[in-house]
Design an enzyme around this catalytic site. Structure first.
Site, PDB file in Angstrom:
ATOM      1  N   GLY A 174      51.261  52.919 -12.391  1.00 10.66           N
ATOM      2  CA  GLY A 174      52.601  53.145 -12.933  1.00 10.66           C
ATOM      3  C   GLY A 174      53.202  54.357 -12.257  1.00 10.66           C
ATOM      4  O   GLY A 174      52.605  54.920 -11.345  1.00 10.66           O
TER       5      GLY A 174
ATOM      6  N   SER B 243      47.078  56.995  -9.950  1.00 11.11           N
ATOM      7  CA  SER B 243      47.880  56.841  -8.743  1.00 11.11           C
ATOM      8  C   SER B 243      48.998  55.868  -9.031  1.00 11.11           C
ATOM      9  O   SER B 243      49.084  55.310 -10.135  1.00 11.11           O
ATOM     10  CB  SER B 243      47.015  56.335  -7.586  1.00 11.11           C
ATOM     11  OG  SER B 243      46.697  54.981  -7.823  1.00 11.11           O
ATOM     12  N   LYS B 244      49.815  55.642  -8.021  1.00 11.39           N
ATOM     13  CA  LYS B 244      51.003  54.805  -8.183  1.00 11.39           C
ATOM     14  C   LYS B 244      50.715  53.436  -8.780  1.00 11.39           C
ATOM     15  O   LYS B 244      51.526  52.886  -9.510  1.00 11.39           O
ATOM     16  CB  LYS B 244      51.681  54.620  -6.826  1.00 11.39           C
ATOM     17  CG  LYS B 244      52.747  55.659  -6.592  1.00 11.39           C
ATOM     18  CD  LYS B 244      53.728  55.148  -5.577  1.00 11.39           C
ATOM     19  CE  LYS B 244      54.701  56.242  -5.203  1.00 11.39           C
ATOM     20  NZ  LYS B 244      54.850  56.398  -3.791  1.00 11.39           N
ATOM     21  N   ARG B 245      49.532  52.909  -8.444  1.00 14.25           N
ATOM     22  CA  ARG B 245      49.307  51.547  -8.946  1.00 14.25           C
ATOM     23  C   ARG B 245      49.091  51.509 -10.451  1.00 14.25           C
ATOM     24  O   ARG B 245      49.065  50.448 -11.055  1.00 14.25           O
ATOM     25  CB  ARG B 245      48.178  50.854  -8.176  1.00 14.25           C
ATOM     26  CG  ARG B 245      46.856  51.479  -8.347  1.00 14.25           C
ATOM     27  CD  ARG B 245      45.919  51.088  -7.219  1.00 14.25           C
ATOM     28  NE  ARG B 245      44.784  51.973  -7.273  1.00 14.25           N
ATOM     29  CZ  ARG B 245      43.746  51.762  -8.035  1.00 14.25           C
ATOM     30  NH1 ARG B 245      43.695  50.692  -8.803  1.00 14.25           N
ATOM     31  NH2 ARG B 245      42.752  52.621  -8.063  1.00 14.25           N
TER      32      ARG B 245
END
Ligand code: GLU
Length: 474
Positions: free
Chosen positions: A245, A241-243
């Site tokens: 990268g 997921s976004k966290r």
């Protein structure tokens, strides 16, 4: 319906956002599998979710596929342009008694669902409308009549056979009240109509597959082969997921990655070929197979992607690299039109930059009229004695004949100067580097100096000396 045994694969994204890393890997596997087998790769946009589908997302997905070089042979087909086909097919199922109209209201269903959960039962449609032989009304959906007995086996090419108990499967809704098909129905109709032979997709769809197989059977279609590819996880083993990268493919373009690097990286997320890490596209097409796709989830490793990017930057011909850097220079305010100069600059940087963006930032100094001096660098390397060194070497370069103004000639001047003054080469080079680039880190000095050209070098040394004097370093 297959075209004489020809392999046909497809990528079927829902246009509800950008193309993310996982989707791109699925697309890549389908693309490579088709190319490997001299088959056909179809692009289908699954846009029946009207609330979440947008034209911007479709465009973003197509752009990202194009950027990656995942060229499709047919499509894009849009499900919203095929509604009549789903409606007709669903009606046929109803006529054959394999599907039925259902008028259960959402509130009612929700109540029953909650009750089942409260009683510790698995929620499942109770078949209230199953045998009512209802006819089409505006508030009716169409449900598929699931066999309810026996088992369905997904003979997955990656996971092996996976057995599902039909009793677990609901009488699923295939057409909504608004006349739009649900995912499981549209996907089956399309995959059959488009003669898809191999469905390669993320294993988050594995649970849908038995329902789809039952639909194929009910419709009298040939069932394709299935390959469910394990998920991509972050380093902490949570779903990517976004966290972890950037997850959008195009964000990597913006960060200065080459599509070749991303393709090479993506293919190794789950697939391997011995211990080879670097693959040309031709090699991927020659080697890609589903047998070598692992059963375990793949872990996303940004450092490895960066390493591959550096590799592809080094390999990229300067003229091509220059074209890629030009937009990044532009973003930094440098309109670079001299292609020859641009190619020379990227050659200076090619061995050291990890991204195109980094390359643009690290070479901006070539294009400025006034070098932006890093204060600490000036303090350290353009003070007292150093400034005289820079000044003196500037004079030497000025007296160097044009034909001797080469990497070799420049190096000779620097060496002789160091020997004559009893200085270390480094103590001659660093003040010059700061004078020419503004910082202590740059490509090799002889490259910088030949690329800048004699005139600019002399001019910059003079300006730097003036600057250093002005800011009181002497
Ligand atoms: N539209 C579906 C998705 O994006 C496609 C799944 C499939 O490949 O069947 O997840």
């Amino acid at each position: 319906m297959s075209e004489n045994g020809r392999i046909i694969t497809r990528f079927a994204p829902s246009p509800t956002g950008f193309l993310h890393i996982g989707g791109a890997r699925t697309a890549l596997f389908n693309f490579l599998y088709a190319r490997r087998h001299d088959g056909k790769f179809i692009l289908r946009i699954e846009d029946t979710d009207q609330l979440r589908s947008t034209d911007e997302s479709t465009k973003a997905i197509l752009d990202a596929m194009t950027w990656l070089g995942l060229n499709w042979d047919a499509g894009p087909f849009f499900q919203t342009q095929r509604l009549e086909i789903y409606r007709e097919t669903a009606k046929k199922l109803v006529a054959a008694g394999k599907a039925y109209y259902c008028v259960c209201q959402p509130e009612e269903l929700e109540k029953k669902r909650k009750q089942a959960l409260a009683e510790g039962r698995k929620p499942k449609y109770d078949g209230a409308c199953r045998d009512k032989s209802l006819t089409a009304t505006p508030d009716a959906v169409i449900r598929f009549r699931c066999p309810g007995i026996g088992a369905t086996v997904v003979g997955d090419m990656i996971k092996g056979p996976v057995t599902f108990n039909n009793e677990e499967l609901d009488d699923l809704v295939i057409m909504r009240q608004d006349g739009h098909p649900t995912y499981n129905f549209a996907v089956v109709v399309d995959d059959a109509e488009m003669a898809i032979t191999d469905v390669i997709r993320g294993d988050d769809h594995l649970n849908n597959t038995p329902r789809q197989i039952l639909l194929y059977e009910a419709l009298g279609y040939a069932v394709p082969r299935f390959a469910h590819v394990p998920m991509i996880l972050g380093a902490d083993k949570a779903r990517l997921s976004k966290r972890h990268g950037a997850t959008s493919v195009m964000a990597y373009q913006e960060m200065g990655y080459l599509p070749e690097a991303l393709v090479n990286y993506l293919v190794r997320l789950g697939w391997s070929h011995g211990d080879q890490e670097i693959f040309s596209l031709a090699e991927l097409i020659a080697f890609f197979d589903l047998e070598s796709v692992g059963k375990a989830p793949a872990v996303f490793n940004p450092e490895k992607l960066l390493w591959l990017n550096q590799h592809y930057i080094k390999e990229c011909p300067p003229e091509k690299l220059a074209e890629l850097v030009i937009p990044f220079w532009k973003e930094l305010g440098h309109e670079v039109t001299d292609r020859r100069l641009a190619a020379q600059v990227v050659t200076d940087l090619r061995e050291r930059a990890k991204t195109i963006k980094e390359m643009a930032a690290g070479s901006a100094f070539y294009f400025v009229n006034d070098v932006a001096f890093d204060e600490a660098a000036v303090k350290k390397f353009l003070n007292g004695d150093h400034i005289a060194t820079a000044e003196a070497s500037g004079l030497l370069f000025a007296s160097l004949a044009e034909e001797n103004y080469t990497k070799e000639g420049i190096e000779n001047v620097l060496r002789e100067f160091a020997v004559r003054t009893g200085k270390k080469l480094k103590d001659v080079a660093q003040p010059l580097r700061v004078a020419l680039t503004g910082t202590t880190v740059s490509p090799p000095l002889d490259s910088v100096m030949t690329t800048l050209g004699k005139q600019k070098v002399i001019e910059r040394i003079q300006k730097a000396v003036e600057y250093a004097k002005r800011v009181g370093q002497v």
